[in-house]
Design an enzyme around this catalytic site. Structure first.
Site, mmCIF file in Angstrom:
data_model
loop_
_atom_site.group_PDB
_atom_site.id
_atom_site.type_symbol
_atom_site.label_atom_id
_atom_site.label_comp_id
_atom_site.label_asym_id
_atom_site.label_seq_id
_atom_site.Cartn_x
_atom_site.Cartn_y
_atom_site.Cartn_z
ATOM 1 N N HIS A 42 22.397 67.066 -0.968
ATOM 2 C CA HIS A 42 23.345 68.046 -0.334
ATOM 3 C C HIS A 42 24.266 67.308 0.461
ATOM 4 O O HIS A 42 25.390 67.408 0.439
ATOM 5 C CB HIS A 42 22.496 68.879 0.645
ATOM 6 C CG HIS A 42 23.199 69.909 1.149
ATOM 7 N ND1 HIS A 42 23.205 71.225 0.371
ATOM 8 C CD2 HIS A 42 23.637 70.108 2.565
ATOM 9 C CE1 HIS A 42 23.841 71.986 1.110
ATOM 10 N NE2 HIS A 42 24.009 71.533 2.349
ATOM 11 N N ASP B 35 29.853 94.087 -4.477
ATOM 12 C CA ASP B 35 29.675 94.330 -2.873
ATOM 13 C C ASP B 35 28.132 93.724 -2.715
ATOM 14 O O ASP B 35 27.145 94.181 -3.103
ATOM 15 C CB ASP B 35 29.324 95.798 -2.706
ATOM 16 C CG ASP B 35 28.912 96.241 -1.299
ATOM 17 O OD1 ASP B 35 28.560 95.333 -0.623
ATOM 18 O OD2 ASP B 35 29.423 97.317 -0.930
ATOM 19 N N LYS C 80 16.700 83.032 1.052
ATOM 20 C CA LYS C 80 18.142 82.628 1.251
ATOM 21 C C LYS C 80 18.687 81.534 -0.042
ATOM 22 O O LYS C 80 19.867 81.747 -0.325
ATOM 23 C CB LYS C 80 18.174 81.773 2.485
ATOM 24 C CG LYS C 80 19.696 81.509 2.890
ATOM 25 C CD LYS C 80 20.365 80.337 2.342
ATOM 26 C CE LYS C 80 21.744 80.252 3.009
ATOM 27 N NZ LYS C 80 22.563 79.014 2.313
ATOM 28 N N GLU D 258 29.378 76.900 0.069
ATOM 29 C CA GLU D 258 28.374 75.943 0.379
ATOM 30 C C GLU D 258 28.291 74.806 -0.672
ATOM 31 O O GLU D 258 28.160 74.825 -1.926
ATOM 32 C CB GLU D 258 27.126 76.557 0.446
ATOM 33 C CG GLU D 258 26.020 75.672 0.903
ATOM 34 C CD GLU D 258 24.665 76.273 1.116
ATOM 35 O OE1 GLU D 258 24.760 77.347 1.414
ATOM 36 O OE2 GLU D 258 23.815 75.450 1.397
#
Ligand code: NAD
Length: 415
Positions: A369, A272, A256, A83
């Site tokens: 962004h 992991d 998030k 991202e």
């Protein structure tokens, strides 16, 4: 000379120069430098050993977040993520945090929980299992001499009643520098027959719990009011936090953003990340889903952020030493233990959360962004080679970063 993660203009350097800076910082050898420059950190033999039915490898960019000062030590932080703007945002937040001394972080003992499910046990099974505590712990520890020799191993246990028909034994295992799932699962399986004998019941599942609430890490940072844009920005960021604290729809997105940083470091270091994700969300759900971080204004009018999460990440075991890029990433990071790694990961999560909240409560995230995403939009519109930069530049200068505009610009260039 003191090592510093402040490398002004790092983002403007060509890749080769960036790798050179990282090589100097982390004392990488020539082979490691070559692996980084090859942009192909996983050979087919290694890949074929890692999982089943291998037909290729899925590459992701590995970026370096600069400026991280954690407990007085400078870190260059490897982040594997697809991202746009995450690495830039983390670096920028870490730079602002330095004004007030960077991040303070503390990880507790690396204790994971192994669960053994028992069905239809005798009435007095709970007391009987408790009576055999030492024997059970001894049997668990006999499974992993290395862990025990390092000061780890099964340290304690408890028996929980989940229903009239179901009990559960928790083994508390200090897994030292490992993530610990294999170590704990082996112990849980080994102890099950003994527990069956003692309880008179039948054991079924024997597996680690990903709710690693005995392996917590905390980090905090003070952001100087003037550095981040003044007292209105501080107040608005506190309001932004309150929104997440009051509303689960916002909390999910708030968290998030934290995971953008945490997962990227976990992936880069071969950890992991599904286990970490499961753990942090389960922990945040205790008593109702909450934000992982807290933000408040201190008496000087500065913004203070803190994070408290479980962190099952290791510097050894799993694929940390198997995947060449994970090995190099861990060397770049220079974390000497799983606890130090957890402290870095938590600090990056906090930095990432700061960056997102700062952008959201000022000019919105789309500006930065989309500027960074412009090249991806250009590619989607069909731009190739030099066209990609040209289309992206025009869109950025116009402030119109959209697919339809990218197509128009591309047509104009090609005419
Ligand atoms: P591992 O078994 O590869 O390595 C751990 C072992 O390394 C220890 O048991 C110990 O014997 C040895 N060791 C040597 N030096 C050590 C040190 N300094 N500290 C600690 N141990 C040291 O790995 P693991 O961490 O037990 O398991 C991790 C793997 O398990 C991950 O790949 C994960 O994906 C997988 N896994 C996860 C789950 C889950 O999360 N639910 C379930 C199954 C497997």
């Amino acid at each position: 000379m003191e090592k510093t993660s402040r490398i002004p203009g790092f983002y403007k350097l060509p890749i080769k120069e960036r790798v050179k800076k990282v090589k100097e910082f982390a004392e990488l050898n020539d082979e490691e430098e070559e692996i980084l420059l090859s942009m192909d950190g996983l050979d087919s033999d290694t890949a074929d050993r890692m999982i089943e039915n291998v037909v290729g490898s899925m590459k992701m960019p590995l970026g370096i977040a600069t400026n991280f000062l954690i407990n007085g030590k400078d870190y260059l932080v490897p982040m594997a993520i697809e991202e746009t703007s995450v690495v830039a945002a983390a670096s920028n937040a870490a730079k602002m945090a330095r004004v007030k001394g960077g991040f303070r972080a503390k990880a507790g003992e690396p204790v994971m929980i192994g669960q053994i499910q028992i069905l239809d046990a005798n009435e007095n099974a709970m007391e009987e299992i408790e009576k055999h505590r030492e024997e059970i712990l001894e049997l668990a520890n006999a499974q992993d001499k290395i862990l025990v020799s390092l000061g780890g191993g099964a340290k304690d246990m408890e028996v929980r009643k989940l229903s009239d028909e179901m009990l559960c034994v928790h083994l508390f295992v200090d897994v030292r520098d490992a993530m610990g799932a294999n170590a704990v699962n082996t112990m849980a399986e080994a102890c099950a027959p003994l527990i069956e004998k003692i309880s008179g019941g039948r054991t079924l599942l024997r597996i680690i719990s990903n709710l690693a609430d005995h392996r917590m890490v905390e980090a905090t940072a003070v952001f100087d009011r003037d550095t981040i844009g003044g007292s209105k920005v501080v107040d608005d960021m506190v309001h932004a936090y309150e929104f997440a604290a009051l509303d689960i729809y916002r909390a999910a997105t708030h968290n998030k953003g934290v995971m953008n940083g945490i997962d990227a470091v976990a992936i880069a270091t071969g950890n992991d990340w599904r286990a970490i994700e499961a753990g942090v969300h389960a922990y945040a759900s205790i008593g109702g889903y909450k934000p992982f971080t807290k933000w408040e204004k201190n008496e000087d009018g500065d913004l203070v952020g803190s994070i408290k999460i479980p962190m099952a990440a290791g510097t050894i075991g799993g694929i940390t030493k198997v995947h060449p890029m994970a090995r190099i990433s861990l060397k770049i990071l220079g974390a000497k233990s799983s606890r130090e790694l957890a402290e870095v990961i938590a600090s990056v999560g906090l930095a990432q959360n700061f960056a997102a909240m700062h952008a959201l409560s000022t000019k919105g995230i789309q500006d930065g962004h989309m500027r960074l995403h412009a090249k991806n939009i250009a590619v989607m519109a069909g731009a190739q080679g030099d066209e990609i930069d040209r289309v992206a530049e025009v869109m950025a200068s116009e402030g119109k970063i959209r697919m339809d505009r990218a197509k128009e610009i591309l047509d104009e260039i090609r005419k």
